[in-house]
Design an enzyme around this catalytic site. Structure first.
Site, PDB file in Angstrom:
ATOM      1  N   VAL A 582       0.852  -1.186   0.000  1.00 60.26           N
ATOM      2  CA  VAL A 582       0.000   0.000   0.000  1.00 60.26           C
ATOM      3  C   VAL A 582       0.888   1.237   0.000  1.00 60.26           C
ATOM      4  O   VAL A 582       1.793   1.365   0.816  1.00 60.26           O
ATOM      5  CB  VAL A 582      -0.921   0.019   1.244  1.00 60.26           C
ATOM      6  CG1 VAL A 582      -1.925   1.142   1.119  1.00 60.26           C
ATOM      7  CG2 VAL A 582      -1.625  -1.324   1.391  1.00 60.26           C
ATOM      8  N   ASP A 701     -15.294 -10.472   7.592  1.00 54.23           N
ATOM      9  CA  ASP A 701     -14.002 -10.347   8.259  1.00 54.23           C
ATOM     10  C   ASP A 701     -13.969  -9.091   9.133  1.00 54.23           C
ATOM     11  O   ASP A 701     -13.083  -8.255   9.024  1.00 54.23           O
ATOM     12  CB  ASP A 701     -12.871 -10.327   7.227  1.00 54.23           C
ATOM     13  CG  ASP A 701     -11.516 -10.634   7.885  1.00 54.23           C
ATOM     14  OD1 ASP A 701     -11.501 -11.126   9.036  1.00 54.23           O
ATOM     15  OD2 ASP A 701     -10.489 -10.365   7.239  1.00 54.23           O
TER      16      ASP A 701
END
Ligand SMILES: *[C@@H]1O[C@H](CO)[C@@H](O)[C@H](O)[C@H]1NC(C)=O
Ligand SMILES: *[C@@H]1O[C@H](CO)[C@@H](O)[C@H](O)[C@H]1NC(C)=O
Ligand SMILES: *[C@@H]1O[C@H](CO)[C@@H](O)[C@H](O)[C@H]1NC(C)=O
Ligand SMILES: *[C@@H]1O[C@H](CO)[C@@H](O)[C@H](O)[C@H]1NC(C)=O
Ligand SMILES: *[C@@H]1O[C@H](CO)[C@@H](O)[C@H](O)[C@H]1NC(C)=O
Ligand SMILES: *[C@@H]1O[C@H](CO)[C@@H](O)[C@H](O)[C@H]1NC(C)=O
Ligand SMILES: *[C@@H]1O[C@H](CO)[C@@H](O)[C@H](O)[C@H]1NC(C)=O
Ligand SMILES: *[C@@H]1O[C@H](CO)[C@@H](O)[C@H](O)[C@H]1NC(C)=O
Ligand SMILES: *[C@@H]1O[C@H](CO)[C@@H](O)[C@H](O)[C@H]1NC(C)=O
Ligand SMILES: *[C@@H]1O[C@H](CO)[C@@H](O)[C@H](O)[C@H]1NC(C)=O
Length: 862
Positions: A582, A701
């Site tokens: 990222v 999740d």
């Protein structure tokens, strides 16, 4: 024409200043009710007057009616021939700004004659105030009654307000207003300058001639002849008497005449009465020996008030200079006040008196409005040119605050508590001055022509409970911070919907709100997208369910080159997940973003030949994700899909994820209230996925690593969309085999392989327990054993031991009721059977109650 008048006015002002320099130094002499450029002179006193135009903006000018005015009444004193009248507003104030006023003593005199100026033949009664304190009531016996009010007042600031207050007994008006500087060393009282002295009587005893004021009197005091039904002997001298020594400076003509009783043994007595038992009188008596005394003659005087001596020892008046005595303690009580001057036993001559002034003490018991509020309201008054009679101090006197203003008087200096500017013709944006009212509880700006955005800073007004913005021309969005208060039921907000977009999806489109995430958590969504691509390739299966381009206006699709420039050639890594690195990026408008490069993770460039269909599918899914908006869902702002790379672009969240935050040093400052806000935010995000989307989206999740915090600590759910991307059928068990994070997985799901909303609720319960305890989802016990946080909390929950559960970092600073309820909500989420767990909807409601009981605690804490 106008320009001419202005020019004229300037010239006259200059002249006035020149004239004042010749002995009227520091004088302000206002003839109320004359045209702006007029500068008449009082032919009797030779005092130059000016119009009141520079000193007040309100009111209407009138001449008194002919039968009372000139020329019918040639003896009408100046400046009583014209008046300014105040039909509007309950308090109109003159603003006087003598130079260097602060701390100096001033004589202020207001004069009035009704003279039937309004043709109504109805005598008004109204009140006068100096600054914030009461001065006097003005009333009239008849239309030609000439009323003069005088006060000695010390200036607390460089501005002196003289206010006329409408008590509902007729329109206030004023004929003349004078201000004279007085030597500050005189007219002291036992309370120093904590009182003003309102003139009751000023008598020149033994008066013969003269006006007894300006030119003779430096301070322009007016000395009236005293007439008594008892005849006294007059004494007069032409010898020099020093009047300057003690600072009181009585005029020659006043000090050089005196009276003594006809018979040597009689006292000299003055009587006045009052029916106000609270009245406090101070008398200033002037003495100078005017007779030439023989060797065997003495004059010793005792002063008594109602029979008791005012001073212990008798005194001998001086023939060289004037002496002034005043009572050290106020004369109080209703009924008669008798001052008796008596000959002392060893005096050969009777007492004398040259002059006397009697004042009533007016307490200074009101306080000025907090300076910050005054500045802010003055700014608003001038910015919007508020068309209201707003003059003097906004909150004080408390009986007559400014129109539309409500104040709190609980502290010394009042504060503005409510502001009603409804239908006041306000135009333009909401100015920043509103932010400065720190105590504002209610703000009504309805029915004006206010424009532009509703500013974010309104949420900074801590005490604001009511905000009415209806009937304006606002554009843009209600700031999140305000919406938050609204949702927490801390604010009663009224707005029009037609101009403002209030829906959650609108909110997220707002540029400012593109605050965004360090999306560091393992990106399940990326995994899924990748899986989808692979899966699509393998099965060559086409989905039709989400067809159609939903790409809204605005750029959402980027090329590799663009990403490279956005991320400054991929220079800053802000996270590394299992499926992508990222990078931090920045859009042209400065919005920070997080860019997840997928092919980085795959470790090789895209194979152009085989992936074109996958690419199509990737686009479809990405476009779909772009349509899911909620302020508590982290925004997916774009993607890249060209022959060199695939990438997903998210909003950047300055405070990272909740898991890291809870274990960082910042957790020390994470108050109970902030934790509740985070819980509510994330619950709302999940609620939206479950209830706001059709079909419902199960996150699959939910965990603290997937809850991101922006710089305001607003929480957003990240990496949702997993199940959205996948069709309900085939993949579910594939996904379940890889899904979930230890510690968060619904135990029921292990058994049944069913994943539904209630699985998210379980995981969310674990998140709540982490927020409460500050522990991780898997807790390492003292014995070195790893247990689930649910099992860790359970024994304390059973024993109802709050202390064992709540994060010690909070140091007990929370409402027990709120905390216990929070624990109960969390434990209800992690119940074994999914069907007995609450829905996200119920959880949101319960958490808000927790917040409410925590906030209820606030006032007691301070
Ligand atoms: C008052 O009278 C004066 C002269 O007589 C005149 O100039 C003035 O306009 C009058 N003022 C008003 C308010 O009528
Ligand atoms: C009006 O009142 C004053 C003060 O009491 C008095 O001196 C005067 O004579 C009165 N005038 C008329 C016309 O009644
Ligand atoms: C005047 O008021 C101030 C503040 O209220 C007080 O501190 C002071 O002692 C007072 N002075 C006198 C002389 O009463
Ligand atoms: C006032 O009276 C004194 C004493 O009688 C005299 O000398 C003086 O000229 C008088 N002044 C006026 C203005 O009449
Ligand atoms: C003077 O007037 C007072 C009240 O005004 C009265 O009590 C007193 O008797 C009068 N004295 C004489 C001598 O008339
Ligand atoms: C005020 O009076 C005192 C005492 O007479 C004197 O010393 C002082 O100079 C005077 N102040 C002014 C400004 O005239
Ligand atoms: C004071 O002395 C004068 C003469 O020197 C005399 O006429 C007068 O009576 C005396 N006065 C008193 C009170 O003794
Ligand atoms: C508002 O407060 C700030 C900071 O205290 C100050 O700088 C600003 O001048 C104030 N603005 C107004 C209009 O009072
Ligand atoms: C503000 O004033 C208007 C008109 O005077 C009134 O209708 C409105 O209720 C007031 N607003 C508040 C909050 O009191
Ligand atoms: C405000 O909106 C109203 C209705 O849309 C419009 O008539 C008016 O002209 C607008 N005023 C301004 C100042 O833009």
């Amino acid at each position: 024409m106008r320009a001419n008048h202005f020019l004229l006015f300037c010239i006259f002002v200059t002249i006035t200043i020149v004239v004042h320099a010749q002995g009227q130094s520091g004088y302000i002499s206002i003839d109320c009710g004359i045209p702006p450029y007029d500068t008449p002179e009082d032919i009797v006193t030779k005092i130059k007057y000016v119009s009141d135009d520079p000193f007040i903006t309100t009111g209407v000018n009138f001449n008194v009616s002919k039968e009372y005015g000139y020329p019918k009444n040639p003896v009408l004193p100046f400046p009583l021939g014209d008046v300014r009248s105040f039909p509007q507003g309950n308090r109109n104030c003159y603003t006087l700004t003598p130079s260097d006023a602060k701390g100096n003593l001033y004589l202020i005199r207001a004069s009035f004659m009704y003279g039937n100026y309004d043709g109504k033949k109805s005598l008004p009664e109204f009140d006068l105030y100096v600054n914030v304190d009461f001065w006097s009531t003005v009333s009239f016996k008849n239309a030609s009654d000439q009323v003069t009010k005088e006060i000695l007042s010390s200036a607390e600031s460089d501005t002196i307000y003289v206010c006329l207050v409408n008590k509902g007994k007729g329109t206030p008006f004023i004929s003349g207003l004078d201000l004279r500087p007085v030597n500050s060393s005189i007219y002291d009282t036992e309370f120093g300058r904590n009182v003003s002295l309102v003139l009751y009587k000023r008598w020149d005893i033994g008066y013969l001639n003269g006006t007894g004021r300006y030119q003779d009197d430096r301070f322009d005091r007016i000395w009236s002849p005293y007439s008594s039904n008892i005849s006294w002997n007059s004494i007069i001298t032409s010898a020099y008497i020093d009047v300057f020594q003690n600072g009181y400076w009585p005029p020659d003509e006043v000090i050089k005449t005196a009276a003594s009783p006809k018979s040597d043994d009689d006292p000299l007595e003055l009587v006045w009465t009052t029916d106000d038992s609270n009245a406090q009188f101070y008398a200033y008596l002037y003495f100078a020996e005017l007779e030439t005394l023989g060797k065997n003659e003495t004059r010793k005087i005792k002063i008594l008030w109602n029979g008791s001596p005012v001073f212990e020892a008798p005194f001998v008046p001086s023939s060289k200079y004037s002496m002034t005595f005043s009572n050290p303690k106020a004369f109080t009580g209703s009924n008669d006040h008798l001052i008796s001057l008596q000959k002392a036993p060893d005096s050969t001559l009777p007492p004398i008196l040259n002059a006397i002034e009697i004042f009533t003490a007016q307490p200074l018991d009101e306080f000025y409005t907090t300076i910050q509020d005054v500045k802010a309201i003055e700014n608003i008054k001038s910015m919007y040119k508020v068309n209201k009679v707003w003059s003097g101090d906004p909150c004080s006197p408390r009986l007559f605050p400014w129109e539309g203003i409500g104040c709190s008087y609980t502290n010394n200096n009042p504060q503005i508590k409510s502001l009603n500017l409804s239908s006041s013709g306000l135009q333009g944006p909401i100015v920043p001055a509103f932010r400065n009212f720190s105590f504002l509880e209610s703000l009504d700006l309805s029915n004006n022509e206010l424009q532009q955005n509703v500013p974010e800073f309104l949420a900074d007004l801590k005490h604001l409970k009511l905000l009415n913005l209806k009937g304006n021309n606002f554009t843009g969005f209600i700031p999140n911070s305000l919406m938050k208060k609204l949702k927490a039921r801390l604010l009663d907000l009224s707005v029009d919907d037609q101009n403002l977009c209030n829906s959650p999806s609108c909110q997220d489109k707002k540029k400012n709100n593109m605050v965004v995430p360090i999306a560091v958590a393992i990106s399940v969504i990326i995994l899924i997208v990748v899986l989808v691509i692979i899966w699509i390739i393998l099965r060559q299966r086409k989905k039709g369910a989400y067809s159609g381009s939903l790409l809204p206006s605005g750029k959402r699709r980027f090329t590799y080159n663009e990403l490279s420039s956005i991320t400054n050639n991929f220079s800053k890594v802000i996270g590394k997940g299992g499926f992508g690195i990222v990078y931090l990026g920045s859009l042209e408008d400065g919005t920070k973003i997080a860019v997840k490069m997928i092919n980085d993770a795959l470790g090789k460039p895209k194979e152009t030949s085989s992936s074109s269909r996958a690419s199509n599918q990737f686009q479809v899914e990405a476009e779909l994700l772009l349509t899911v908006h909620h302020r508590n869902l982290s925004s997916f702002v774009g993607y890249c899909d060209d022959d060199r790379s695939m990438a997903l672009i998210y909003e950047y969240m300055a405070n990272g994820n909740l898991q890291d935050y809870l274990s960082s040093d910042y957790a020390n400052d994470l108050s109970w209230e902030k934790r509740l806000h985070i819980a509510i935010d994330s619950a709302q995000g999940l609620e939206y996925l479950h209830d706001g989307c059709r079909p419902a989206i199960v996150h699959r999740d939910v965990k603290t690593a997937n809850i991101l915090l922006n710089d305001n600590l607003e929480a957003k759910i990240a990496d949702f969309g997993l199940s959205k991307v996948f069709p309900e059928d085939d993949l579910s068990h594939v996904v379940t085999s890889v899904m979930g994070t230890p510690g968060y997985v619904d135990p029921e799901h292990y058994r049944t392989f069913v994943l539904n909303e209630k699985s998210d609720v379980y995981s969310f319960g674990v998140v709540l327990l982490e927020l409460i305890t500050g522990q991780r989802a898997i807790v390492k016990t003292e014995e070195g054993e790893n247990i689930s946080i649910v099992h860790y909390v359970w024994p304390f929950f059973e024993a109802r031991e709050l202390d064992g559960v709540v994060d010690p970092l909070l140091r007990g600073d929370f409402s027990d009721h709120s905390a216990w309820k929070f624990v109960e909500v969390a434990m209800s989420c992690v119940r074994e059977r999914g069907s007995t767990r609450p829905t996200m909807n119920q959880i949101v409601a319960e958490l808000k109650q927790c917040l409410a009981s925590e906030l209820d605690r606030e006032p007691q804490r301070q």
